[in-house]
Every structure is written in structure tokens, then in C-alpha cells.
Write a protein that holds these residues in place. Structure first.
Motif, PDB file in Angstrom:
ATOM      1  N   GLY A  26       0.790  -1.225   0.000  1.00  0.00           N
ATOM      2  CA  GLY A  26       0.000   0.000   0.000  1.00  0.00           C
ATOM      3  C   GLY A  26       0.823   1.276   0.000  1.00  0.00           C
ATOM      4  N   GLN A  27       2.118   1.171   0.178  1.00  0.00           N
ATOM      5  CA  GLN A  27       2.994   2.344   0.201  1.00  0.00           C
ATOM      6  C   GLN A  27       3.570   2.593  -1.184  1.00  0.00           C
ATOM      7  N   ASN A  28       3.870   3.843  -1.443  1.00  0.00           N
ATOM      8  CA  ASN A  28       4.570   4.147  -2.695  1.00  0.00           C
ATOM      9  C   ASN A  28       5.779   5.040  -2.439  1.00  0.00           C
ATOM     10  N   SER A  29       6.343   4.919  -1.233  1.00  0.00           N
ATOM     11  CA  SER A  29       7.542   5.688  -0.911  1.00  0.00           C
ATOM     12  C   SER A  29       8.776   4.929  -1.389  1.00  0.00           C
ATOM     13  N   SER A  30       9.901   5.615  -1.411  1.00  0.00           N
ATOM     14  CA  SER A  30      11.137   4.993  -1.896  1.00  0.00           C
ATOM     15  C   SER A  30      11.822   4.145  -0.829  1.00  0.00           C
ATOM     16  N   SER A  31      11.360   4.259   0.411  1.00  0.00           N
ATOM     17  CA  SER A  31      11.979   3.512   1.497  1.00  0.00           C
ATOM     18  C   SER A  31      10.920   3.022   2.477  1.00  0.00           C
ATOM     19  N   ALA A  32      11.093   1.811   2.965  1.00  0.00           N
ATOM     20  CA  ALA A  32      10.199   1.247   3.976  1.00  0.00           C
ATOM     21  C   ALA A  32      10.853   1.413   5.340  1.00  0.00           C
ATOM     22  N   VAL A  33      10.119   2.015   6.258  1.00  0.00           N
ATOM     23  CA  VAL A  33      10.605   2.183   7.623  1.00  0.00           C
ATOM     24  C   VAL A  33       9.675   1.402   8.540  1.00  0.00           C
ATOM     25  N   VAL A  34      10.268   0.534   9.347  1.00  0.00           N
ATOM     26  CA  VAL A  34       9.502  -0.258  10.307  1.00  0.00           C
ATOM     27  C   VAL A  34       9.763   0.300  11.695  1.00  0.00           C
ATOM     28  N   ASP A  35       8.686   0.662  12.394  1.00  0.00           N
ATOM     29  CA  ASP A  35       8.802   1.171  13.761  1.00  0.00           C
ATOM     30  C   ASP A  35       8.690  -0.005  14.722  1.00  0.00           C
ATOM     31  N   ALA A  36       9.783  -0.317  15.400  1.00  0.00           N
ATOM     32  CA  ALA A  36       9.827  -1.443  16.334  1.00  0.00           C
ATOM     33  C   ALA A  36       9.784  -0.985  17.789  1.00  0.00           C
ATOM     34  N   SER A  37       9.515   0.287  18.012  1.00  0.00           N
ATOM     35  CA  SER A  37       9.601   0.828  19.374  1.00  0.00           C
ATOM     36  C   SER A  37       8.544   0.267  20.320  1.00  0.00           C
ATOM     37  N   ALA A  38       7.443  -0.274  19.810  1.00  0.00           N
ATOM     38  CA  ALA A  38       6.409  -0.830  20.681  1.00  0.00           C
ATOM     39  C   ALA A  38       6.752  -2.234  21.163  1.00  0.00           C
ATOM     40  N   LEU A  39       7.720  -2.887  20.527  1.00  0.00           N
ATOM     41  CA  LEU A  39       8.050  -4.271  20.885  1.00  0.00           C
ATOM     42  C   LEU A  39       8.456  -4.384  22.356  1.00  0.00           C
ATOM     43  N   ALA A  40       7.734  -5.209  23.080  1.00  0.00           N
ATOM     44  CA  ALA A  40       8.057  -5.459  24.481  1.00  0.00           C
ATOM     45  C   ALA A  40       8.338  -6.942  24.714  1.00  0.00           C
ATOM     46  N   GLN A  41       7.599  -7.805  24.013  1.00  0.00           N
ATOM     47  CA  GLN A  41       7.808  -9.250  24.109  1.00  0.00           C
ATOM     48  C   GLN A  41       8.150  -9.758  22.721  1.00  0.00           C
ATOM     49  N   PHE A  42       9.293 -10.417  22.605  1.00  0.00           N
ATOM     50  CA  PHE A  42       9.708 -10.907  21.300  1.00  0.00           C
ATOM     51  C   PHE A  42      10.700 -12.041  21.471  1.00  0.00           C
ATOM     52  N   ASP A  43      10.890 -12.781  20.400  1.00  0.00           N
ATOM     53  CA  ASP A  43      11.931 -13.795  20.344  1.00  0.00           C
ATOM     54  C   ASP A  43      12.639 -13.625  19.001  1.00  0.00           C
ATOM     55  N   SER A  44      13.431 -14.588  18.623  1.00  0.00           N
ATOM     56  CA  SER A  44      14.191 -14.443  17.385  1.00  0.00           C
ATOM     57  C   SER A  44      13.293 -14.390  16.149  1.00  0.00           C
ATOM     58  N   SER A  45      12.038 -14.763  16.296  1.00  0.00           N
ATOM     59  CA  SER A  45      11.090 -14.646  15.186  1.00  0.00           C
ATOM     60  C   SER A  45      10.953 -13.192  14.736  1.00  0.00           C
ATOM     61  N   ALA A  46      11.119 -12.256  15.648  1.00  0.00           N
ATOM     62  CA  ALA A  46      11.038 -10.839  15.286  1.00  0.00           C
ATOM     63  C   ALA A  46      12.123 -10.487  14.278  1.00  0.00           C
ATOM     64  N   LEU A  47      13.298 -11.064  14.452  1.00  0.00           N
ATOM     65  CA  LEU A  47      14.377 -10.829  13.489  1.00  0.00           C
ATOM     66  C   LEU A  47      14.029 -11.428  12.130  1.00  0.00           C
TER      67      LEU A  47
END
Length: 90
Positions: A26-47
Motif C-alpha cells: 500500500g505504500q509508494n515511498s522509496s523507502s520502507a521504515v519499520v517502527d519497532a519501538s512498541a516491541l516489548a515481548q519478542f523472540d528471534s522470530s522478530a528478526l
């Protein structure tokens, strides 16, 4: 900007990846930025999700960066030798 949820473990990874793929499409920008600041619980699957998102962005001819990567996840990426594939967003 694409936003990761508070919890991203193996259980949530498939749904999260689908959400990110839809967001990228849905984006048409030249770069994708992912905001990960909300992540509190994660494992290596996030990587794995971030690397797949990077691959999808690259396939679309876009740049890729991550904003607010939690320190523990950054350390895990360094341990796995993939930290350079997850550049910090300005």
C-alpha cells in the motif's frame, strides 16, 4: 511507516508478516521504515520478520530501515551477525 506490535513471537510472526506485506504493497515511498519501538515481548522470530520485510522491500526496489529497535533485539541481531542488515532509521 510500518509498525510492529507489542508482542512478536513465533506465534504472531505469520500474521505480522502478512500485515507488513500489505503495508508495503500500500505504500509508494522509496523507502520502507519499520517502527519497532512498541516491541516489548519478542523472540528471534522478530528478526526473521524484519529480514523478510527487508527482502520484500528490496524486491519492490525500496530501501529499508528500522526505527526504535529494542536494545535486546539489537544485541540478538549482533549475535547472529545480521545487525548490518537492519539499519537504524534517521
Amino acid at each position: 511507516m510500518l509498525v510492529l506490535p507489542v508482542r512478536l513471537t513465533q506465534e504472531e510472526a505469520p500474521a505480522c508478516m502478512r500485515m507488513l506485506q500489505q503495508g508495503l504493497a500500500g505504500q509508494n515511498s522509496s523507502s520502507a521504515v519499520v517502527d519497532a519501538s512498541a516491541l516489548a515481548q519478542f523472540d528471534s522470530s522478530a528478526l526473521a520478520v524484519l529480514l523478510e520485510c527487508r527482502r520484500e522491500a528490496s524486491a519492490l526496489g525500496r530501501g529499508f530501515a528500522v526505527k526504535g529497535l529494542p536494545q535486546r533485539l539489537r544485541e540478538l541481531a549482533t549475535l547472529y551477525g545480521i545487525a548490518g542488515l537492519l539499519p537504524a532509521a534517521p
